[in-house]
Structures are given as C-alpha cells and as structure tokens.
Design a protein around this motif. Structure first.
Motif, PDB file in Angstrom:
ATOM      1  N   VAL A  83       0.707  -1.300   0.033  1.00 49.08           N
ATOM      2  CA  VAL A  83      -0.282  -0.358  -0.067  1.00 49.08           C
ATOM      3  C   VAL A  83       0.819   1.309  -0.377  1.00 49.08           C
ATOM      4  CG1 VAL A  83      -2.467  -1.050   1.274  1.00 49.08           C
ATOM      5  CG2 VAL A  83      -0.142  -0.491   2.529  1.00 49.08           C
ATOM      6  N   GLY A  84       1.840   1.065   0.256  1.00 49.55           N
ATOM      7  CA  GLY A  84       2.866   2.081   0.055  1.00 49.55           C
ATOM      8  C   GLY A  84       4.836   1.811   0.303  1.00 49.55           C
ATOM      9  N   THR A  85       5.412   2.647   0.695  1.00 54.49           N
ATOM     10  CA  THR A  85       6.835   3.001   0.165  1.00 54.49           C
ATOM     11  C   THR A  85       7.747   4.508   1.205  1.00 54.49           C
ATOM     12  OG1 THR A  85       6.327   2.237  -1.314  1.00 54.49           O
ATOM     13  CG2 THR A  85       9.036   2.907  -0.955  1.00 54.49           C
ATOM     14  N   SER A  86       8.063   3.590   1.788  1.00 59.25           N
ATOM     15  CA  SER A  86       8.959   3.711   3.298  1.00 59.25           C
ATOM     16  C   SER A  86      10.038   3.730   3.176  1.00 59.25           C
ATOM     17  CB  SER A  86       8.922   2.914   5.054  1.00 59.25           C
ATOM     18  OG  SER A  86       9.524   4.421   5.931  1.00 59.25           O
ATOM     19  N   PHE A  87      10.952   5.464   2.547  1.00 58.10           N
ATOM     20  CA  PHE A  87      12.196   5.694   2.434  1.00 58.10           C
ATOM     21  C   PHE A  87      12.520   6.007   3.314  1.00 58.10           C
ATOM     22  CE2 PHE A  87      10.625   6.122  -2.013  1.00 58.10           C
ATOM     23  CZ  PHE A  87      11.641   4.965  -2.633  1.00 58.10           C
ATOM     24  N   ALA A  88      14.204   5.820   3.666  1.00 56.29           N
ATOM     25  CA  ALA A  88      14.952   6.636   4.412  1.00 56.29           C
ATOM     26  C   ALA A  88      14.892   8.016   3.746  1.00 56.29           C
ATOM     27  CB  ALA A  88      16.652   6.356   4.356  1.00 56.29           C
ATOM     28  N   GLY A  89      14.402   8.994   5.494  1.00 59.27           N
ATOM     29  CA  GLY A  89      14.311  10.438   5.044  1.00 59.27           C
ATOM     30  C   GLY A  89      13.261  10.642   4.757  1.00 59.27           C
ATOM     31  N   GLN A  90      12.050   9.939   4.058  1.00 56.49           N
ATOM     32  CA  GLN A  90      10.225   9.818   3.537  1.00 56.49           C
ATOM     33  C   GLN A  90      10.132   8.789   4.407  1.00 56.49           C
ATOM     34  OE1 GLN A  90      10.607  10.567  -0.598  1.00 56.49           O
ATOM     35  NE2 GLN A  90      12.869  11.108  -0.518  1.00 56.49           N
ATOM     36  N   PRO A  91       9.098   8.512   5.361  1.00 55.47           N
ATOM     37  CA  PRO A  91       8.416   7.611   5.543  1.00 55.47           C
ATOM     38  C   PRO A  91       7.297   7.329   5.041  1.00 55.47           C
ATOM     39  CG  PRO A  91       8.499   9.459   7.778  1.00 55.47           C
ATOM     40  CD  PRO A  91       9.360   9.900   6.288  1.00 55.47           C
ATOM     41  N   TYR A  92       6.075   6.798   5.264  1.00 56.91           N
ATOM     42  CA  TYR A  92       4.647   5.962   4.987  1.00 56.91           C
ATOM     43  C   TYR A  92       4.554   6.786   5.777  1.00 56.91           C
ATOM     44  CZ  TYR A  92       0.937   3.707   3.358  1.00 56.91           C
ATOM     45  OH  TYR A  92      -0.583   3.149   3.180  1.00 56.91           O
ATOM     46  N   MET A  93       3.286   7.514   5.778  1.00 54.29           N
ATOM     47  CA  MET A  93       2.410   8.774   6.858  1.00 54.29           C
ATOM     48  C   MET A  93       1.232   7.254   7.278  1.00 54.29           C
ATOM     49  SD  MET A  93       3.972  10.695   7.174  1.00 54.29           S
ATOM     50  CE  MET A  93       3.997  11.885   8.328  1.00 54.29           C
ATOM     51  N   GLY A  94       0.970   6.526   6.409  1.00 46.94           N
ATOM     52  CA  GLY A  94      -0.383   5.785   6.105  1.00 46.94           C
ATOM     53  C   GLY A  94      -0.015   5.156   7.205  1.00 46.94           C
TER      54      GLY A  94
END
Ligand SMILES: Nc1nc2c(c(=O)[nH]1)N[C@H]1C(S)=C(S)[C@@H](COP(=O)(O)OP(=O)(O)OC[C@H]3O[C@@H](n4cnc5c(N)ncnc54)[C@H](O)[C@@H]3O)O[C@H]1N2
Ligand code: MOO
Ligand SMILES: [Mg+2]
Length: 413
Positions: A83-94
């Motif tokens: 359902v989404g992607t969490s990058f280092a520095g750009q978290p997944y907010m959902g």
C-alpha cells in the motif's frame, strides 16, 4: 642482597612499583577546562560526563531493504498487498492494515501497523502483491528506538580520551561542542656538551641530539603543548637558568642527560637546589638514574641521556603521569605472557625492559623475539621493536622457549 658481577642491585634505588607510586602521589591534575567543537576535541580528555538528550536511533527503523509487514499476518505462506513505500528520510505516513504491507528500505521508519521486515530476497513479487514463505519471526530486521543510546543515559564519562568513535557518537547525539581539560604545557630540553643540533655539522667528539626528537614525538602523540628549549650545556649556571625558565608557567619539565654520577652530571643537584628531589634512581634497566621531583608548580622528570633509557622511562613513568595530570582516567597498558623464542641475557637486581618483536610463528602462535643487542644507546632497537619484554628484578638469564611478560607498543606508542 650483595652486589656482585652478575647482580645489579643498588640499595638506594626504588623499585619500579615504588617509583610509580611516588610519582602518582606527587602529581596534581590541572583541572582547568575549555569548551571546544567536537572535531577539536579529538584526542583530548573529556572534562564532564555526557548524557544523551535523545534516543539513538530516534525511531524504529528497518535494518534491511524489503517489505514491512504485520507479524500477526505471518502464518504459513501468505500473500500481502503493498500500500505504500517508506524511504529513509521519507516515511510512509499511512497505516498498514491486516493483509497489507509496505515497501521499505534500510534506515526508513517502520510504518504504523507493522512490526517486522522481510528481506526482499525472501519475497516473490507480482505487481503490488508479494508472497512470503514460512520461517519468519515477528520483529525481525527491525532496529528498536534507542537501540544504541537512550535518553538520560551517560554515554561518555569525564576522563576519557576522545577517539574518532567518540566524536562520531557526540555527532550522532547532535552535540556540537564539549568541555575538555586544557592542554598540559610541557617544557623539554636536552643537556650535554657533546650534542650537535640536527642540521649543523658534526664536530669531532659530538653526536646528534636525538632525544629531543624522540621526546617531541612521544609528547606530540600525547597531545600536550610543547615548549622545546633546545640543548643546554653541561654548565651548572646554564642548567640552573634553563630550569628556572622552564618552571615559569609550565606544568611539567622533562630533561634528558646529566642525571648520573659523572662530573658533568648537574641535573639532580640543580633540582635539589632549586626545587625538590622526590627520588633519584630506579631499579630498572635501562633507565636507572631517573630523577623525579618538582620546581615551583612544575613536576620535573630528569630522564637519563642514553636514548633507549630516555624512551623507556618516558613510556613507563612520564606518559602515565602526564595522562593523569591531563585528567585522563583508566590509563591501562596491555601486558600479555607469551613464549620467547630468543634466549635473553639478564642480570638480577633490576627490572629489565628489553626490546622485542611480537609476531606469529609458523603455527600461528603469538611469540616474541629479541631485537638483539640491548645496550641503552642502541636506539635502533626501539625502532625495530613493537613491544617491551619485561623481566622481573629477581630474574636472571632467560632460556629460549620460556614464557615472558610482554607490553605491546600499540596504544603505548
Ligand atoms: N659510574 C656510573 N656511571 C654510570 C652509571 C652508574 O650507575 N655509575 N649509570 C649509567 C646509566 S645506567 C645511564 S642510563 C647513564 C645516564 O647518564 P646521564 O643521564 O648522566 O646522561 P649523559 O651522561 O649525559 O649521557 C649518557 C649517554 O647518552 C648520550 N646522550 C645524552 N643526551 C643525548 C641526546 N640528547 N641525544 C642522543 N644521545 C644523548 C650521551 O652522549 C652518553 O653517551 O649513565 C651511565 N653511567
Ligand atoms: O639505565 Mo642505563 O639506562 O642502564 O643505561
Ligand atoms: Mg652522565
């Protein structure tokens, strides 16, 4: 014990241990502090404990590139939709719900709802659907908040000499500056009419002054402020003037030469006149005529002139003393017992600090061998060696194959 040809016992000498104790009692730590940037603090002595004001890492994060999942979903083989992607520095907010997962990369925040990371090598992916096999554990590949350091924890103690790891650690806590002890001011000079300064032409009867260079090297490694006073002639008034000048505003004075019993050896008598002699002579080889005392507020070390004697006494006495004065705590030198593959000549009555080479033999065993000739004028022995072989006072000749105590130079030099 009587003095004989194979015995170096001198009743007026202190033992090495007694000399260390007397030096420790005769020292004063400097105490004065200064605030510097953490880069400038490298190699300096921390003056205050450092407490962590944050958690490091400050959030749960992934140790792997892969997929963040809910551990409760991992029963047997499962399929989850991304359902989404969490990058280092750009978290997944959902929030990741049951049956879902999020793409995640190393160092990225663990998304809400997930508690486990599956390495991408262990997943089959078809579009936005991933299939995961069995054998995974809830919580795997998740680095907990505060795993490294926690809020309120004492992470560095006063008295520590700051290493590259330490200044990195301070940076990881966001601390830009720390309090350290001020540098020690150390005045040093060589004594001797025979000494020729490097760069000048050697005259008959002269030798080059090497002690001021070994001292420069050893003191520089310690991180003290150096006051190099050059060469002082073997004249009582010159020695006296040099002592008085060296005592002004300095914490320590280190001299080489002129501490023995020769007619041109003025150091110990001058110290007695201008300050105080705490002790003279230690039952050690090399280094026997070491002098320790004080002039005004400066501690005084009169090292023997022989180049190896000057180095050995510096490492065994001066270095730990200066470290303690600088506020450094836990000055512990590694010593190990290993077989010695050389036979060693040794007279009883003094503790020997022979020069050795610590190495592995063909079977991979750690062994030590002698550098060869052990005269206290043989500076090349110090250059070749990587350790001291320490032989106790009562020990005589050592047969090849015997176990000996070794002090590696690593960390010492
Ligand atoms: N009768 C005795 N003589 C000696 C004794 C003793 O107990 N009774 N002890 C010997 C021992 S052990 C040592 S160690 C030396 C120490 O001598 P000093 O500290 O008085 O030093 P000097 O006499 O000035 O020099 C000794 C030796 O070292 C050379 N030297 C001196 N300074 C330097 C320098 N800056 N760079 C290179 N080499 C240096 C100097 O030319 C001498 O050869 O005393 C023994 N004698
Ligand atoms: O102490 Mo001396 O250093 O034996 O040569
Ligand atoms: Mg002498």
């Amino acid at each position: 014990m009587k003095n004989s040809c194979c015995d170096d016992y001198d009743p007026s000498s202190l033992s090495v241990e007694q000399a260390l104790e007397r030096i420790e009692q005769g020292l004063q730590a400097i105490g004065a502090k200064e605030q510097v940037t953490i880069r400038s603090a490298l190699g300096r002595i921390l003056a205050e404990d450092v407490l962590s004001k944050i958690n490091v890492p400050p959030y749960e994060n992934s140790a792997m590139d892969g997929y963040a999942v809910r551990g409760a979903d991992l029963e047997g083989k499962v399929q989850l939709s991304m359902v989404g992607t969490s990058f280092a520095g750009q978290p997944y907010m959902g929030t990741v719900e049951a049956g879902q997962c999020a793409r995640i990369f190393t160092g990225a925040v663990i998304p809400n709802g997930t508690d486990t990371v599956i390495m991408q090598e262990h997943v089959e992916r078809d579009g936005d659907v991933i299939s995961i096999g069995t054998g995974h554990k809830t919580g795997q590949n998740v680095r907990p908040l505060g795993e490294d350091m926690r809020i309120g924890e004492t992470v560095l103690k006063a008295g520590k000499r700051l290493s590259p790891a330490d200044i990195g650690l301070l940076a990881s806590l966001g601390i830009p500056e720390v309090k350290i002890f001020r540098r020690l001011r150390v005045a040093f000079f060589s004594t001797g009419d025979e000494l020729c300064a490097v760069g000048e032409v050697l005259q008959p009867g002269q030798i080059f002054d090497s002690n001021r260079y070994t001292l420069y090297g050893m003191l520089t490694r310690l991180g003290v402020e150096l006051i190099d006073m050059g060469v002082v002639h073997d004249k009582p008034e010159d020695v006296e003037n040099a002592f008085l000048l060296a005592a002004k505003g300095n914490d320590a004075i280190i001299t080489s030469g002129g501490v023995s019993v020769g007619d041109a050896d003025y150091v110990t008598d001058t110290l007695r006149r201008l300050g105080e002699v705490n002790f003279w002579k230690v039952a050690m080889k090399p280094g026997k005529p070491l002098t320790f005392g004080k002039i005004q507020d400066a501690v005084f070390f009169g090292l023997p002139g022989n180049p190896v004697s000057a180095m050995v006494t510096f490492y065994q006495f001066v270095q730990p003393a200066l470290q303690r004065m600088m506020g450094q705590k836990h000055v512990v030198q590694t010593r190990v017992t290993v077989p010695c593959v050389s036979s060693l000549k040794k007279r009883t009555g003094r503790m020997d600090f022979q020069r050795g080479i610590l190495e592995r033999d063909e079977q991979g065993r750690l062994v030590v061998r002698s550098t060869g000739q052990q005269g206290s004028g043989i500076l090349s022995s110090m250059s070749q060696a990587n350790c001291f072989i320490i032989l106790p006072v009562e020990c005589g000749n050592v047969a090849a194959g015997s176990e000996v105590l070794v002090e590696p130079f690593e960390g010492l030099i």
